[in-house]
Design a protein around this motif. Structure first.
Motif, PDB file in Angstrom:
ATOM      1  N   THR A   1       0.828  -1.212   0.000  1.00  0.00           N
ATOM      2  CA  THR A   1       0.000   0.000   0.000  1.00  0.00           C
ATOM      3  C   THR A   1       0.858   1.254   0.000  1.00  0.00           C
ATOM      4  O   THR A   1       0.545   2.219  -0.671  1.00  0.00           O
ATOM      5  N   GLU A   2       1.970   1.233   0.746  1.00  0.00           N
ATOM      6  CA  GLU A   2       2.852   2.404   0.782  1.00  0.00           C
ATOM      7  C   GLU A   2       3.558   2.583  -0.553  1.00  0.00           C
ATOM      8  O   GLU A   2       3.701   3.699  -1.043  1.00  0.00           O
ATOM      9  N   ALA A   3       3.974   1.490  -1.186  1.00  0.00           N
ATOM     10  CA  ALA A   3       4.631   1.559  -2.488  1.00  0.00           C
ATOM     11  C   ALA A   3       3.674   2.123  -3.531  1.00  0.00           C
ATOM     12  O   ALA A   3       4.056   2.949  -4.356  1.00  0.00           O
ATOM     13  N   ALA A   4       2.411   1.705  -3.493  1.00  0.00           N
ATOM     14  CA  ALA A   4       1.427   2.206  -4.452  1.00  0.00           C
ATOM     15  C   ALA A   4       1.171   3.687  -4.227  1.00  0.00           C
ATOM     16  O   ALA A   4       1.076   4.467  -5.176  1.00  0.00           O
ATOM     17  N   ARG A   5       1.056   4.096  -2.963  1.00  0.00           N
ATOM     18  CA  ARG A   5       0.819   5.503  -2.655  1.00  0.00           C
ATOM     19  C   ARG A   5       2.013   6.350  -3.094  1.00  0.00           C
ATOM     20  O   ARG A   5       1.850   7.409  -3.664  1.00  0.00           O
ATOM     21  N   GLU A   6       3.228   5.856  -2.855  1.00  0.00           N
ATOM     22  CA  GLU A   6       4.432   6.590  -3.227  1.00  0.00           C
ATOM     23  C   GLU A   6       4.494   6.780  -4.738  1.00  0.00           C
ATOM     24  O   GLU A   6       4.767   7.865  -5.225  1.00  0.00           O
ATOM     25  N   SER A   7       4.215   5.732  -5.501  1.00  0.00           N
ATOM     26  CA  SER A   7       4.322   5.840  -6.948  1.00  0.00           C
ATOM     27  C   SER A   7       3.228   6.723  -7.532  1.00  0.00           C
ATOM     28  O   SER A   7       3.442   7.380  -8.538  1.00  0.00           O
ATOM     29  N   SER A   8       2.061   6.775  -6.916  1.00  0.00           N
ATOM     30  CA  SER A   8       0.984   7.593  -7.455  1.00  0.00           C
ATOM     31  C   SER A   8       1.222   9.075  -7.206  1.00  0.00           C
ATOM     32  O   SER A   8       0.702   9.910  -7.920  1.00  0.00           O
ATOM     33  N   SER A   9       2.044   9.430  -6.203  1.00  0.00           N
ATOM     34  CA  SER A   9       2.279  10.834  -5.908  1.00  0.00           C
ATOM     35  C   SER A   9       3.547  11.356  -6.588  1.00  0.00           C
ATOM     36  O   SER A   9       3.828  12.533  -6.517  1.00  0.00           O
ATOM     37  N   GLN A  10       4.304  10.496  -7.250  1.00  0.00           N
ATOM     38  CA  GLN A  10       5.532  10.909  -7.901  1.00  0.00           C
ATOM     39  C   GLN A  10       5.294  11.204  -9.371  1.00  0.00           C
ATOM     40  O   GLN A  10       4.420  10.620  -9.995  1.00  0.00           O
ATOM     41  N   SER A  11       6.129  12.089  -9.913  1.00  0.00           N
ATOM     42  CA  SER A  11       6.075  12.329 -11.349  1.00  0.00           C
ATOM     43  C   SER A  11       6.637  11.107 -12.063  1.00  0.00           C
ATOM     44  O   SER A  11       7.291  10.258 -11.454  1.00  0.00           O
ATOM     45  N   ALA A  12       6.407  11.021 -13.350  1.00  0.00           N
ATOM     46  CA  ALA A  12       6.918   9.900 -14.133  1.00  0.00           C
ATOM     47  C   ALA A  12       8.440   9.842 -14.061  1.00  0.00           C
ATOM     48  O   ALA A  12       9.024   8.763 -13.946  1.00  0.00           O
ATOM     49  N   LEU A  13       9.086  10.984 -14.113  1.00  0.00           N
ATOM     50  CA  LEU A  13      10.544  11.029 -14.046  1.00  0.00           C
ATOM     51  C   LEU A  13      11.034  10.564 -12.681  1.00  0.00           C
ATOM     52  O   LEU A  13      11.959   9.755 -12.570  1.00  0.00           O
ATOM     53  N   SER A  14      10.402  11.045 -11.638  1.00  0.00           N
ATOM     54  CA  SER A  14      10.774  10.653 -10.283  1.00  0.00           C
ATOM     55  C   SER A  14      10.586   9.157 -10.073  1.00  0.00           C
ATOM     56  O   SER A  14      11.425   8.484  -9.476  1.00  0.00           O
ATOM     57  N   GLU A  15       9.495   8.623 -10.569  1.00  0.00           N
ATOM     58  CA  GLU A  15       9.227   7.189 -10.439  1.00  0.00           C
ATOM     59  C   GLU A  15      10.268   6.385 -11.206  1.00  0.00           C
ATOM     60  O   GLU A  15      10.755   5.359 -10.719  1.00  0.00           O
ATOM     61  N   CYS A  16      10.651   6.848 -12.375  1.00  0.00           N
ATOM     62  CA  CYS A  16      11.675   6.165 -13.169  1.00  0.00           C
ATOM     63  C   CYS A  16      13.002   6.122 -12.406  1.00  0.00           C
ATOM     64  O   CYS A  16      13.665   5.078 -12.349  1.00  0.00           O
ATOM     65  N   VAL A  17      13.383   7.233 -11.807  1.00  0.00           N
ATOM     66  CA  VAL A  17      14.621   7.291 -11.032  1.00  0.00           C
ATOM     67  C   VAL A  17      14.527   6.362  -9.826  1.00  0.00           C
ATOM     68  O   VAL A  17      15.456   5.590  -9.551  1.00  0.00           O
ATOM     69  N   SER A  18      13.412   6.406  -9.111  1.00  0.00           N
ATOM     70  CA  SER A  18      13.228   5.544  -7.935  1.00  0.00           C
ATOM     71  C   SER A  18      13.346   4.073  -8.302  1.00  0.00           C
ATOM     72  O   SER A  18      14.049   3.306  -7.636  1.00  0.00           O
ATOM     73  N   ARG A  19      12.669   3.678  -9.362  1.00  0.00           N
ATOM     74  CA  ARG A  19      12.689   2.292  -9.810  1.00  0.00           C
ATOM     75  C   ARG A  19      14.110   1.868 -10.200  1.00  0.00           C
ATOM     76  O   ARG A  19      14.571   0.783  -9.830  1.00  0.00           O
ATOM     77  N   THR A  20      14.814   2.730 -10.921  1.00  0.00           N
ATOM     78  CA  THR A  20      16.161   2.406 -11.381  1.00  0.00           C
ATOM     79  C   THR A  20      17.144   2.314 -10.222  1.00  0.00           C
ATOM     80  O   THR A  20      17.980   1.406 -10.178  1.00  0.00           O
ATOM     81  N   VAL A  21      17.044   3.242  -9.265  1.00  0.00           N
ATOM     82  CA  VAL A  21      17.942   3.202  -8.103  1.00  0.00           C
ATOM     83  C   VAL A  21      17.660   1.966  -7.259  1.00  0.00           C
ATOM     84  O   VAL A  21      18.595   1.294  -6.806  1.00  0.00           O
ATOM     85  N   ARG A  22      16.395   1.625  -7.058  1.00  0.00           N
ATOM     86  CA  ARG A  22      16.063   0.405  -6.310  1.00  0.00           C
ATOM     87  C   ARG A  22      16.657  -0.823  -6.987  1.00  0.00           C
ATOM     88  O   ARG A  22      17.245  -1.692  -6.337  1.00  0.00           O
ATOM     89  N   ARG A  23      16.516  -0.896  -8.313  1.00  0.00           N
ATOM     90  CA  ARG A  23      17.058  -2.038  -9.053  1.00  0.00           C
ATOM     91  C   ARG A  23      18.586  -2.076  -8.946  1.00  0.00           C
ATOM     92  O   ARG A  23      19.173  -3.125  -8.743  1.00  0.00           O
ATOM     93  N   TYR A  24      19.220  -0.911  -9.069  1.00  0.00           N
ATOM     94  CA  TYR A  24      20.681  -0.843  -8.964  1.00  0.00           C
ATOM     95  C   TYR A  24      21.141  -1.328  -7.587  1.00  0.00           C
ATOM     96  O   TYR A  24      22.061  -2.133  -7.487  1.00  0.00           O
ATOM     97  N   LEU A  25      20.497  -0.842  -6.538  1.00  0.00           N
ATOM     98  CA  LEU A  25      20.870  -1.248  -5.180  1.00  0.00           C
ATOM     99  C   LEU A  25      20.657  -2.741  -4.972  1.00  0.00           C
ATOM    100  O   LEU A  25      21.470  -3.403  -4.324  1.00  0.00           O
ATOM    101  N   ALA A  26      19.589  -3.278  -5.516  1.00  0.00           N
ATOM    102  CA  ALA A  26      19.346  -4.712  -5.406  1.00  0.00           C
ATOM    103  C   ALA A  26      20.417  -5.496  -6.156  1.00  0.00           C
ATOM    104  O   ALA A  26      20.877  -6.541  -5.686  1.00  0.00           O
ATOM    105  N   ASP A  27      20.848  -4.971  -7.295  1.00  0.00           N
ATOM    106  CA  ASP A  27      21.858  -5.661  -8.105  1.00  0.00           C
ATOM    107  C   ASP A  27      23.236  -5.666  -7.441  1.00  0.00           C
ATOM    108  O   ASP A  27      23.945  -6.666  -7.499  1.00  0.00           O
ATOM    109  N   ILE A  28      23.617  -4.548  -6.805  1.00  0.00           N
ATOM    110  CA  ILE A  28      24.969  -4.497  -6.235  1.00  0.00           C
ATOM    111  C   ILE A  28      25.037  -5.113  -4.852  1.00  0.00           C
ATOM    112  O   ILE A  28      26.124  -5.432  -4.375  1.00  0.00           O
TER     113      ILE A  28
END
Length: 95
Positions: free
Chosen positions: A11-38
């Motif tokens: 629920t928090e992840a859905a709320r966070e993504s709905s309040s972010q701009s498309a650019l902000s969401e793209c950055v968030s998703r990419t940073v999360r993936r990068y951190l998970a990868d390293i």
């Protein structure tokens, strides 16, 4: 799941993504993936420097292309001085 990855409740992840701009969401998703990868591996130059280096070049290239190479207009849109734009373009090999 690596130790340094924090999963938000659905629920928090859905709320966070709905309040972010498309650019902000793209950055968030990419940073999360990068951190998970390293995982626990350290980023030698620091994550902030890495993200800025990776994002700034394409940003400058796209804004300059949108304005047909007009550096004055591109600098104005970016909110920076034209001399600063030229310096950044040179740093990224875009001149």
């Amino acid at each position: 799941m690596p130790l340094n990855v924090v999963r938000l409740p659905a629920t928090e992840a859905a709320r966070e993504s709905s309040s972010q701009s498309a650019l902000s969401e793209c950055v968030s998703r990419t940073v999360r993936r990068y951190l998970a990868d390293i995982g626990d591996t350290e980023c030698q130059e620091g994550l902030h420097a890495l993200v800025i280096r990776e994002v700034e070049g394409p940003l400058l290239r796209e804004v300059l292309a949108y304005h047909d190479g007009n550096q004055s207009r591109a600098a104005a849109v970016l909110g920076i001085n034209r001399a600063t734009l030229r310096k950044k373009l040179a740093q990224h090999g875009l001149l």
